[in-house]
Motif scaffolding. Structure first.
Motif, PDB file in Angstrom:
ATOM      1  N   THR B  13       0.882  -1.203   0.149  1.00  0.00           N
ATOM      2  CA  THR B  13      -0.093   0.009  -0.070  1.00  0.00           C
ATOM      3  C   THR B  13       0.857   1.168   0.071  1.00  0.00           C
ATOM      4  N   GLU B  14       0.398   2.320  -0.385  1.00  0.00           N
ATOM      5  CA  GLU B  14       0.940   3.571  -0.350  1.00  0.00           C
ATOM      6  C   GLU B  14       0.859   4.191   0.745  1.00  0.00           C
ATOM      7  N   THR B  15       2.014   5.163   0.852  1.00  0.00           N
ATOM      8  CA  THR B  15       2.005   5.924   2.568  1.00  0.00           C
ATOM      9  C   THR B  15       0.465   6.937   2.400  1.00  0.00           C
ATOM     10  N   GLY B  16       0.178   6.902   3.645  1.00  0.00           N
ATOM     11  CA  GLY B  16      -1.038   7.758   3.751  1.00  0.00           C
ATOM     12  C   GLY B  16      -2.443   7.257   3.546  1.00  0.00           C
ATOM     13  N   THR B  17      -2.576   5.834   3.110  1.00  0.00           N
ATOM     14  CA  THR B  17      -3.554   5.247   2.869  1.00  0.00           C
ATOM     15  C   THR B  17      -4.076   4.504   4.100  1.00  0.00           C
ATOM     16  N   PRO B  18      -5.595   4.275   4.136  1.00  0.00           N
ATOM     17  CA  PRO B  18      -5.954   3.241   5.216  1.00  0.00           C
ATOM     18  C   PRO B  18      -5.687   1.805   4.842  1.00  0.00           C
ATOM     19  N   VAL B  19      -5.563   1.151   5.564  1.00  0.00           N
ATOM     20  CA  VAL B  19      -5.448  -0.266   5.464  1.00  0.00           C
ATOM     21  C   VAL B  19      -6.096  -1.341   6.725  1.00  0.00           C
ATOM     22  N   THR B  20      -6.995  -2.159   6.144  1.00  0.00           N
ATOM     23  CA  THR B  20      -7.463  -2.945   7.268  1.00  0.00           C
ATOM     24  C   THR B  20      -7.225  -4.386   7.082  1.00  0.00           C
ATOM     25  N   LEU B  21      -6.723  -4.903   8.049  1.00  0.00           N
ATOM     26  CA  LEU B  21      -6.292  -6.387   8.314  1.00  0.00           C
ATOM     27  C   LEU B  21      -7.331  -7.047   8.957  1.00  0.00           C
ATOM     28  N   ARG B  22      -7.687  -8.247   8.456  1.00  0.00           N
ATOM     29  CA  ARG B  22      -8.888  -9.015   9.220  1.00  0.00           C
ATOM     30  C   ARG B  22      -8.467 -10.381   9.734  1.00  0.00           C
ATOM     31  N   CYS B  23      -8.754 -10.619  10.958  1.00  0.00           N
ATOM     32  CA  CYS B  23      -8.337 -11.942  11.706  1.00  0.00           C
ATOM     33  C   CYS B  23      -9.798 -12.666  11.820  1.00  0.00           C
ATOM     34  N   HIS B  24     -10.105 -13.929  11.390  1.00  0.00           N
ATOM     35  CA  HIS B  24     -11.339 -14.530  11.626  1.00  0.00           C
ATOM     36  C   HIS B  24     -10.835 -15.971  12.197  1.00  0.00           C
ATOM     37  N   GLN B  25     -11.588 -16.356  13.363  1.00  0.00           N
ATOM     38  CA  GLN B  25     -11.367 -17.332  13.996  1.00  0.00           C
ATOM     39  C   GLN B  25     -12.709 -18.412  14.085  1.00  0.00           C
ATOM     40  N   THR B  26     -12.544 -19.555  14.111  1.00  0.00           N
ATOM     41  CA  THR B  26     -13.671 -20.489  14.248  1.00  0.00           C
ATOM     42  C   THR B  26     -13.765 -21.188  15.500  1.00  0.00           C
ATOM     43  N   GLU B  27     -12.928 -20.806  16.625  1.00  0.00           N
ATOM     44  CA  GLU B  27     -12.691 -21.572  17.942  1.00  0.00           C
ATOM     45  C   GLU B  27     -13.526 -21.227  18.846  1.00  0.00           C
ATOM     46  N   ASN B  28     -14.376 -19.797  18.698  1.00  0.00           N
ATOM     47  CA  ASN B  28     -15.092 -19.113  19.756  1.00  0.00           C
ATOM     48  C   ASN B  28     -14.320 -18.785  21.009  1.00  0.00           C
ATOM     49  N   HIS B  29     -12.885 -18.276  20.897  1.00  0.00           N
ATOM     50  CA  HIS B  29     -11.950 -18.119  21.861  1.00  0.00           C
ATOM     51  C   HIS B  29     -12.405 -16.710  22.321  1.00  0.00           C
ATOM     52  N   ARG B  30     -12.265 -16.538  23.406  1.00  0.00           N
ATOM     53  CA  ARG B  30     -12.323 -15.237  23.955  1.00  0.00           C
ATOM     54  C   ARG B  30     -11.368 -13.974  23.726  1.00  0.00           C
ATOM     55  N   TYR B  31     -10.300 -14.443  23.818  1.00  0.00           N
ATOM     56  CA  TYR B  31      -9.028 -13.522  23.722  1.00  0.00           C
ATOM     57  C   TYR B  31      -8.565 -13.465  22.197  1.00  0.00           C
ATOM     58  N   MET B  32      -8.349 -12.319  21.631  1.00  0.00           N
ATOM     59  CA  MET B  32      -7.905 -12.336  20.290  1.00  0.00           C
ATOM     60  C   MET B  32      -6.728 -11.112  20.271  1.00  0.00           C
ATOM     61  N   TYR B  33      -5.802 -11.279  19.523  1.00  0.00           N
ATOM     62  CA  TYR B  33      -4.379 -10.434  19.591  1.00  0.00           C
ATOM     63  C   TYR B  33      -4.079 -10.012  18.188  1.00  0.00           C
ATOM     64  N   TRP B  34      -3.544  -8.839  18.223  1.00  0.00           N
ATOM     65  CA  TRP B  34      -2.672  -8.354  16.916  1.00  0.00           C
ATOM     66  C   TRP B  34      -1.223  -8.192  17.426  1.00  0.00           C
ATOM     67  N   TYR B  35      -0.319  -8.820  16.774  1.00  0.00           N
ATOM     68  CA  TYR B  35       1.166  -8.711  16.970  1.00  0.00           C
ATOM     69  C   TYR B  35       1.982  -8.119  15.751  1.00  0.00           C
ATOM     70  N   ARG B  36       3.092  -7.399  15.707  1.00  0.00           N
ATOM     71  CA  ARG B  36       3.789  -7.275  14.570  1.00  0.00           C
ATOM     72  C   ARG B  36       5.260  -7.713  15.023  1.00  0.00           C
ATOM     73  N   GLN B  37       5.852  -8.291  13.869  1.00  0.00           N
ATOM     74  CA  GLN B  37       7.069  -9.038  13.965  1.00  0.00           C
ATOM     75  C   GLN B  37       8.088  -8.290  13.330  1.00  0.00           C
ATOM     76  N   ASP B  38       9.294  -7.715  13.804  1.00  0.00           N
ATOM     77  CA  ASP B  38      10.049  -7.062  13.203  1.00  0.00           C
ATOM     78  C   ASP B  38      11.519  -7.396  13.478  1.00  0.00           C
ATOM     79  N   PRO B  39      12.586  -7.483  12.510  1.00  0.00           N
ATOM     80  CA  PRO B  39      13.893  -7.916  13.028  1.00  0.00           C
ATOM     81  C   PRO B  39      14.445  -7.056  14.297  1.00  0.00           C
ATOM     82  N   GLY B  40      14.988  -7.896  15.169  1.00  0.00           N
ATOM     83  CA  GLY B  40      15.656  -7.385  16.298  1.00  0.00           C
ATOM     84  C   GLY B  40      14.579  -7.028  17.452  1.00  0.00           C
ATOM     85  N   HIS B  41      13.308  -7.133  17.139  1.00  0.00           N
ATOM     86  CA  HIS B  41      12.319  -6.723  18.160  1.00  0.00           C
ATOM     87  C   HIS B  41      11.624  -8.073  18.546  1.00  0.00           C
TER      88      HIS B  41
END
Lengths: 112, 114
Positions: B13-41
């Motif tokens: 995507t280009e800088t300044g544009t909106p982006v939506t990422l979707r996570c869908h589960q079929t387990e009916n779990h209560r907790y959901m999380y978003w993480y990012r993975q970056d080198p060195g972090h």
């Protein structure tokens, strides 16, 4: 401020030998620790955990050791297999119901 | 394998544009999380949810918002993407009454902001 550190970005071992992955932490409130394994293009998968009331937990070829006084934990894999080649993340939290803090990861390569 | 699906798997995507990422589960779990993975972090928590319409910030939440209108869906939105948000994003879920512990992760979304 990196509260969980994996100082070795990579580790290479021969098949059949022991792999030892290390992790250090600075937050004395951490009392629950986990290891995750990650293959390329996949999400991390849970491997093994340990709470601070123990100093060792074993699951098959995988054993995690916890040294609370040194704020250090390690993951031992014996014997190592080529399929164990992956990135291993150490994670810690102040209790099993709290958010995890991850280390940077260690790339393990097991050579046939 | 836990039923977690992330979409899209790759996005440029280009800088300044909106982006939506979707996570869908079929387990009916209560907790959901978003993480990012970056080198060195390693993996860093962006936001998490402990139920429908119940969300909270993680350690790197600036520039991100989330919504959870249904148990099975957790959306991550970058309102105005920046190059520093180029990363691999992972959704995770966990069962039970406690936050996190042995979370199950999706396969990840590789986002590139140009």
């Amino acid at each position: 401020d990196q509260q969980v550190k994996q100082n070795s970005p990579s580790l290479s071992v021969q098949e059949g030998r022991i792999s030892i992955l290390n992790c250090d932490y600075t937050n004395s409130m951490f009392d629950y620790f986990l290891w995750y394994k990650k293959y390329p293009a996949e999400g991390p998968t849970f491997l093994i955990s340990i709470s601070s009331i123990k100093d060792k937990n074993e699951d098959g070829r995988f054993t995690v050791f916890l040294n609370k006084s040194a704020k250090h934990l390690s993951l031992h894999i014996v014997p190592s297999q080529p399929g164990d080649s992956a990135v291993y993340f150490c994670a810690a939290s102040p209790g099993s119901g709290s958010r995890l803090t991850f280390g940077e990861g260690t790339q393990l390569t097991v050579n046939p | 394998d836990a039923g977690i699906t992330q979409s899209p798997r790759h996005k440029v995507t280009e800088t300044g544009t909106p982006v939506t990422l979707r996570c869908h589960q079929t387990e009916n779990h209560r907790y959901m999380y978003w993480y990012r993975q970056d080198p060195g972090h390693g993996l860093r928590l962006i936001h998490y949810s402990y139920g429908v319409k119940d969300t909270d910030k993680g350690e790197v939440s600036d520039g991100y918002s989330v919504s959870r209108s249904k148990t099975e869906d957790f959306l991550l939105t970058l309102e105005s993407a920046t190059s520093s948000q180029t990363s691999v994003y992972f959704c995770a879920i966990s069962p039970g009454q406690k936050l996190n512990t042995e979370a199950f992760f999706g396969q990840g979304t590789r986002l590139t902001v140009v």
